[in-house]
Motif scaffolding. Structure first.
Motif, mmCIF file in Angstrom:
data_model
loop_
_atom_site.group_PDB
_atom_site.id
_atom_site.type_symbol
_atom_site.label_atom_id
_atom_site.label_comp_id
_atom_site.label_asym_id
_atom_site.label_seq_id
_atom_site.Cartn_x
_atom_site.Cartn_y
_atom_site.Cartn_z
ATOM 1 N N THR A 1 48.079 34.384 39.296
ATOM 2 C CA THR A 1 48.166 35.492 38.321
ATOM 3 C C THR A 1 49.056 35.100 37.076
ATOM 4 O O THR A 1 49.472 33.916 37.121
ATOM 5 C CB THR A 1 49.005 36.767 39.328
ATOM 6 N N SER A 2 49.216 36.212 36.358
ATOM 7 C CA SER A 2 50.253 35.875 35.066
ATOM 8 C C SER A 2 51.321 36.702 35.343
ATOM 9 O O SER A 2 51.241 37.763 36.174
ATOM 10 C CB SER A 2 49.192 36.216 33.702
ATOM 11 N N GLU A 3 52.262 36.671 34.471
ATOM 12 C CA GLU A 3 53.535 37.559 34.527
ATOM 13 C C GLU A 3 53.027 39.094 34.417
ATOM 14 O O GLU A 3 53.775 39.781 34.976
ATOM 15 C CB GLU A 3 54.509 37.111 33.406
ATOM 16 N N ALA A 4 52.012 39.307 33.505
ATOM 17 C CA ALA A 4 51.542 40.504 33.011
ATOM 18 C C ALA A 4 50.763 41.174 34.179
ATOM 19 O O ALA A 4 50.677 42.406 34.242
ATOM 20 C CB ALA A 4 50.664 40.512 32.021
ATOM 21 N N ASN A 5 50.086 40.452 35.085
ATOM 22 C CA ASN A 5 49.372 41.175 36.138
ATOM 23 C C ASN A 5 49.658 40.755 37.567
ATOM 24 O O ASN A 5 48.934 41.273 38.610
ATOM 25 C CB ASN A 5 47.966 40.905 35.655
ATOM 26 N N ASP A 6 50.792 40.087 37.803
ATOM 27 C CA ASP A 6 51.064 39.754 39.338
ATOM 28 C C ASP A 6 51.358 40.882 40.277
ATOM 29 O O ASP A 6 50.575 41.097 41.169
ATOM 30 C CB ASP A 6 52.213 38.803 39.130
ATOM 31 N N GLU B 1 50.447 44.152 39.636
ATOM 32 C CA GLU B 1 49.203 44.917 39.895
ATOM 33 C C GLU B 1 48.270 44.233 40.678
ATOM 34 O O GLU B 1 47.674 44.882 41.760
ATOM 35 C CB GLU B 1 48.554 45.367 38.551
ATOM 36 N N THR B 2 48.252 42.959 40.846
ATOM 37 C CA THR B 2 47.300 42.119 41.453
ATOM 38 C C THR B 2 47.576 42.297 43.136
ATOM 39 O O THR B 2 46.883 42.352 43.948
ATOM 40 C CB THR B 2 47.138 40.624 41.027
ATOM 41 N N ARG B 3 48.970 41.962 43.295
ATOM 42 C CA ARG B 3 49.443 42.008 44.664
ATOM 43 C C ARG B 3 49.335 43.310 45.278
ATOM 44 O O ARG B 3 48.934 43.515 46.770
ATOM 45 C CB ARG B 3 50.804 41.457 44.744
ATOM 46 N N ALA B 4 49.537 44.455 44.458
ATOM 47 C CA ALA B 4 49.632 45.817 44.890
ATOM 48 C C ALA B 4 47.867 45.968 45.455
ATOM 49 O O ALA B 4 47.710 46.766 46.271
ATOM 50 C CB ALA B 4 49.944 46.644 44.002
ATOM 51 N N PHE B 5 46.882 45.548 44.676
ATOM 52 C CA PHE B 5 45.548 45.689 44.839
ATOM 53 C C PHE B 5 45.247 45.302 46.128
ATOM 54 O O PHE B 5 44.648 46.069 46.987
ATOM 55 C CB PHE B 5 44.757 45.328 43.673
ATOM 56 N N PHE B 6 45.712 44.178 46.230
ATOM 57 C CA PHE B 6 45.329 43.491 47.569
ATOM 58 C C PHE B 6 45.988 44.324 48.988
ATOM 59 O O PHE B 6 45.420 44.402 49.930
ATOM 60 C CB PHE B 6 45.782 41.944 47.866
ATOM 61 N N ALA B 7 47.329 44.549 48.687
ATOM 62 C CA ALA B 7 48.093 45.288 49.788
ATOM 63 C C ALA B 7 47.352 46.736 50.214
ATOM 64 O O ALA B 7 47.308 46.835 51.257
ATOM 65 C CB ALA B 7 49.503 45.324 49.525
ATOM 66 N N GLU B 8 47.134 47.521 49.020
ATOM 67 C CA GLU B 8 46.548 48.549 49.329
ATOM 68 C C GLU B 8 45.068 48.696 49.908
ATOM 69 O O GLU B 8 44.594 49.614 50.650
ATOM 70 C CB GLU B 8 46.404 49.452 47.684
ATOM 71 N N ARG B 9 44.563 47.502 49.943
ATOM 72 C CA ARG B 9 43.204 47.351 50.640
ATOM 73 C C ARG B 9 43.227 46.384 52.007
ATOM 74 O O ARG B 9 42.310 45.839 52.232
ATOM 75 C CB ARG B 9 42.126 47.045 49.675
ATOM 76 N N ASP B 10 44.474 46.221 52.290
ATOM 77 C CA ASP B 10 44.696 45.452 53.553
ATOM 78 C C ASP B 10 44.201 44.094 53.232
ATOM 79 O O ASP B 10 43.675 43.627 54.249
ATOM 80 C CB ASP B 10 43.898 46.216 54.839
#
Length: 150
Positions: free
Chosen positions: A61-66, A68-77
């Protein structure tokens, strides 16, 4: 995670993007499901139990999207990926230049920075401790790809 999906008409990380497949899956889901399928095949071919097959997904990831990326995976198990086989790490940053090669500034006293791109993946893996982890696990090869390569 790729950069932001601005070229695709989205402000989210590219991996969150629905590229218009009939399933409407995001790029992240598409890749996670392919990896899960490869893991099942590896278990069948080797005669091992699925739990014994480790085929981790490492997401740069980048500092800008880390976040949001982690949350995207977490929200979708994690799209079904085992928690111990999904790792995020942040890529490094470098000074940004304009088209004439001049260093850009984000303010009068600060350089503008941009992610160092795919070329920085191994240094970023090392800094995150993931190269050492892979060595400890006996990993002998890595398959690297861009999230938007489907």
């Amino acid at each position: 995670a790729g950069g932001s999906g601005t070229r695709l008409g989205s402000a989210a990380p590219k991996g969150c993007y629905d590229i218009g497949m009939p399933s409407h899956k995001s790029l992240f889901q598409y890749h996670a499901e392919r990896l899960l399928g490869a893991r099942r095949l590896a278990a069948q071919h080797s005669g091992r139990r699925l739990e014994e097959v480790h085929l981790p997904l490492l997401v740069m990831t980048s500092e800008a999207n880390d976040g949001e990326t982690r949350a995207f995976f977490a929200e979708r198990d994690r799209f079904g990926l085992p928690p111990d086989q999904l790792h995020f790490f942040t890529q490094g940053m470098l000074p940004a230049f304009d088209e004439r090669g001049r260093i850009l500034r984000s303010s009068a006293s600060q350089l503008a920075l941009s992610p160092n791109g795919n070329g920085g993946v191994y240094l970023s893996l090392q800094e995150a401790g993931l190269l050492e982890e892979m060595s400890r696990r006996g990993v002998t090869s890595v398959f690297q790809f861009g999230v938007d390569n489907v």
